[in-house]
Write an enzyme that holds these catalytic residues in place. Structure first.
Site, PDB file in Angstrom:
ATOM      1  N   LYS A  71       0.804  -1.231   0.000  1.00 36.79           N
ATOM      2  CA  LYS A  71       0.000   0.000   0.000  1.00 36.79           C
ATOM      3  C   LYS A  71       0.837   1.282   0.000  1.00 36.79           C
ATOM      4  O   LYS A  71       0.413   2.306  -0.527  1.00 36.79           O
ATOM      5  CB  LYS A  71      -0.961   0.006   1.195  1.00 36.79           C
ATOM      6  N   ASP A 107     -10.209   2.942   1.764  1.00 38.27           N
ATOM      7  CA  ASP A 107     -10.466   2.289   3.057  1.00 38.27           C
ATOM      8  C   ASP A 107     -11.233   3.215   4.014  1.00 38.27           C
ATOM      9  O   ASP A 107     -12.265   2.839   4.570  1.00 38.27           O
ATOM     10  CB  ASP A 107      -9.148   1.878   3.733  1.00 38.27           C
TER      11      ASP A 107
HETATM   12  P1  NDP Z   1      -1.040  -2.707  10.566  1.00 35.01           P
HETATM   13  O1  NDP Z   1      -0.155  -3.882  10.735  1.00 35.01           O
HETATM   14  O2  NDP Z   1      -0.622  -1.578   9.690  1.00 35.01           O
HETATM   15  O3  NDP Z   1      -1.346  -2.084  12.037  1.00 35.01           O
HETATM   16  C1  NDP Z   1      -1.699  -2.901  13.109  1.00 35.01           C
HETATM   17  C2  NDP Z   1      -2.082  -2.050  14.331  1.00 35.01           C
HETATM   18  O4  NDP Z   1      -2.570  -2.950  15.333  1.00 35.01           O
HETATM   19  C3  NDP Z   1      -0.914  -1.283  14.959  1.00 35.01           C
HETATM   20  O5  NDP Z   1      -1.376  -0.061  15.464  1.00 35.01           O
HETATM   21  C4  NDP Z   1      -0.482  -2.216  16.102  1.00 35.01           C
HETATM   22  O6  NDP Z   1       0.096  -1.527  17.178  1.00 35.01           O
HETATM   23  C5  NDP Z   1      -1.826  -2.746  16.547  1.00 35.01           C
HETATM   24  N1  NDP Z   1      -1.732  -4.013  17.252  1.00 35.01           N
HETATM   25  C6  NDP Z   1      -1.546  -5.247  16.705  1.00 35.01           C
HETATM   26  N2  NDP Z   1      -1.524  -6.179  17.685  1.00 35.01           N
HETATM   27  C7  NDP Z   1      -1.694  -5.520  18.856  1.00 35.01           C
HETATM   28  C8  NDP Z   1      -1.774  -5.926  20.221  1.00 35.01           C
HETATM   29  N3  NDP Z   1      -1.666  -7.213  20.575  1.00 35.01           N
HETATM   30  N4  NDP Z   1      -1.976  -4.978  21.181  1.00 35.01           N
HETATM   31  C9  NDP Z   1      -2.103  -3.676  20.834  1.00 35.01           C
HETATM   32  N5  NDP Z   1      -2.025  -3.233  19.560  1.00 35.01           N
HETATM   33  C10 NDP Z   1      -1.832  -4.135  18.585  1.00 35.01           C
HETATM   34  O7  NDP Z   1      -2.440  -3.301  10.091  1.00 35.01           O
HETATM   35  P2  NDP Z   1      -3.603  -2.569   9.250  1.00 35.01           P
HETATM   36  O8  NDP Z   1      -3.781  -1.202   9.783  1.00 35.01           O
HETATM   37  O9  NDP Z   1      -3.371  -2.762   7.805  1.00 35.01           O
HETATM   38  O10 NDP Z   1      -4.887  -3.482   9.620  1.00 35.01           O
HETATM   39  C11 NDP Z   1      -5.475  -3.418  10.910  1.00 35.01           C
HETATM   40  C12 NDP Z   1      -6.762  -4.219  10.881  1.00 35.01           C
HETATM   41  O11 NDP Z   1      -7.702  -3.588  10.018  1.00 35.01           O
HETATM   42  C13 NDP Z   1      -6.587  -5.655  10.358  1.00 35.01           C
HETATM   43  O12 NDP Z   1      -7.373  -6.509  11.149  1.00 35.01           O
HETATM   44  C14 NDP Z   1      -7.148  -5.588   8.946  1.00 35.01           C
HETATM   45  O13 NDP Z   1      -7.701  -6.819   8.545  1.00 35.01           O
HETATM   46  C15 NDP Z   1      -8.242  -4.546   9.114  1.00 35.01           C
HETATM   47  N6  NDP Z   1      -8.603  -3.890   7.861  1.00 35.01           N
HETATM   48  C16 NDP Z   1      -9.912  -3.920   7.493  1.00 35.01           C
HETATM   49  C17 NDP Z   1     -10.334  -3.318   6.346  1.00 35.01           C
HETATM   50  C18 NDP Z   1     -11.787  -3.386   5.986  1.00 35.01           C
HETATM   51  O14 NDP Z   1     -12.133  -3.026   4.852  1.00 35.01           O
HETATM   52  N7  NDP Z   1     -12.655  -3.813   6.903  1.00 35.01           N
HETATM   53  C19 NDP Z   1      -9.398  -2.613   5.453  1.00 35.01           C
HETATM   54  C20 NDP Z   1      -8.033  -2.583   5.948  1.00 35.01           C
HETATM   55  C21 NDP Z   1      -7.661  -3.222   7.106  1.00 35.01           C
HETATM   56  P3  NDP Z   1       1.710  -1.226  17.235  1.00 35.01           P
HETATM   57  O15 NDP Z   1       1.925   0.009  16.417  1.00 35.01           O
HETATM   58  O16 NDP Z   1       1.960  -1.015  18.675  1.00 35.01           O
HETATM   59  O17 NDP Z   1       2.394  -2.437  16.674  1.00 35.01           O
END
Ligand code: NDP
Length: 289
Positions: A71, A107
């Protein structure tokens, strides 16, 4: 009429990509409108992304989606990036205008459409808490800011990422965006109107995971949203429902980002119920279409 055996092509580039259900809903919409279009779900490793975009140009693709991990990286291969996608810093949908490839981000727009249409909430003047600082969180927070949200709090586990996102989006949108570090359980403020889980907590296969938030102090009008769409009924949404709060699942965002993409590519209004049903079927769940 002259025969035409040539289909118009769109695609999704990602890795891993095999479980991405977008093709099922786009192809169902093409079929319902009698369009000879195909959506190809294509595995593209990071070091071949440039080749893939050159291939898209060579094949005359009408557009394509980008998913993990492309992306951000795709932007350098495009001719133009739309202003809100530039603020977000990521592109999930590319459209073709003549010979030019233009990057968009649907998105956050898909999320907003769900908030307005499915939950009946106008974000203008509302106070929102966004959990997470990844790509989904950035897209959602940017569109909420551009839609006139009165207050935005970004809550993230890693302070560096969360702080940088809040400062960057505040500078680029002029909206009041603050960062709050996620330590232990986050208590949802009483004045919040929207709570959005934009982390991957609760995503399959970790379906029992629940973002550590306390909803006890939330006002009864709070709308609780989840970007996670697999499963659609996350533990967070179940907990919110149990408190009598309104909820919005991640399928809504997924369908509407696809609806917007369909329109950008074909110039036509897609049959939304067909897309919802196809997506639900692809994910093996039942929803009201
Ligand atoms: P990224 O990997 O870019 O970001 C993940 C985020 O989740 C970070 O802020 C990370 O925090 C946090 N995180 C992950 N695990 C934990 C945990 N155990 N405790 C606290 N924070 C946590 O992922 P995306 O932003 O691309 O995707 C996020 C979600 O959104 C996914 O589930 C994806 O499937 C969904 N999504 C849904 C869409 C839709 O159309 N419905 C479209 C795009 C995404 P840290 O920075 O601290 O690591």
């Amino acid at each position: 009429m002259a025969a035409n055996f040539k289909a118009e092509l769109v695609a999704c580039f990602g890795q891993p990509v095999a479980e991405n259900p977008t093709g099922a809903m786009q192809e169902a919409a093409f079929a319902a409108l009698g369009l000879n279009w195909r959506y190809l779900t294509v595995e593209v490793p990071p070091d071949r992304l440039g080749d893939a975009v050159r291939g898209a140009r060579a094949f005359g693709l009408r557009g394509f989606n980008c998913t993990i991990p492309h992306k951000v990286a795709v932007m350098e291969h495009l001719d133009e990036v739309a202003p809100d996608a530039a603020v977000i810093g990521a592109v999930n949908t590319v459209r073709r205008a003549g010979d030019r490839l233009i990057g968009e981000n649907t998105d956050g727009k898909g999320f907003l459409r769900g908030v307005r249409q499915d939950a009946g909430v106008d974000p203008r003047g509302r106070r929102a808490v966004v959990l997470g600082a990844g790509g989904a969180a950035r897209a959602i927070a940017t569109e909420l800011a551009l839609a006139g949200a009165a207050d935005l709090v970004v809550v993230n586990r890693s302070p560096g990422r969360g702080e940088a996102m809040a400062a960057d989006l505040a500078a680029k949108t002029g909206a009041p965006i603050r960062f709050s570090q996620w330590r232990g359980t986050y208590r949802v403020p009483e004045d919040a109107d929207l709570l959005i889980n934009a982390t991957s907590i609760g995503l399959y296969p970790d379906v029992e995971a629940m973002p550590p938030v306390d909803l006890a102090g939330a006002r009864p009008g709070l709308l609780v949203c989840d970007a996670v769409f697999n499963p659609p009924e996350t533990r967070l949404l179940a907990a919110a429902r149990a408190r009598g709060l309104a909820v919005l699942d991640g399928l809504s965002m997924l369908v509407y980002q696809g609806v917007i993409g369909f329109r950008l590519w074909t110039g036509q209004d897609p049959p939304e119920p067909v897309m919802k049903t196809a997506l639900a079927r692809a994910l093996g769940v039942m929803i009201d279409a």
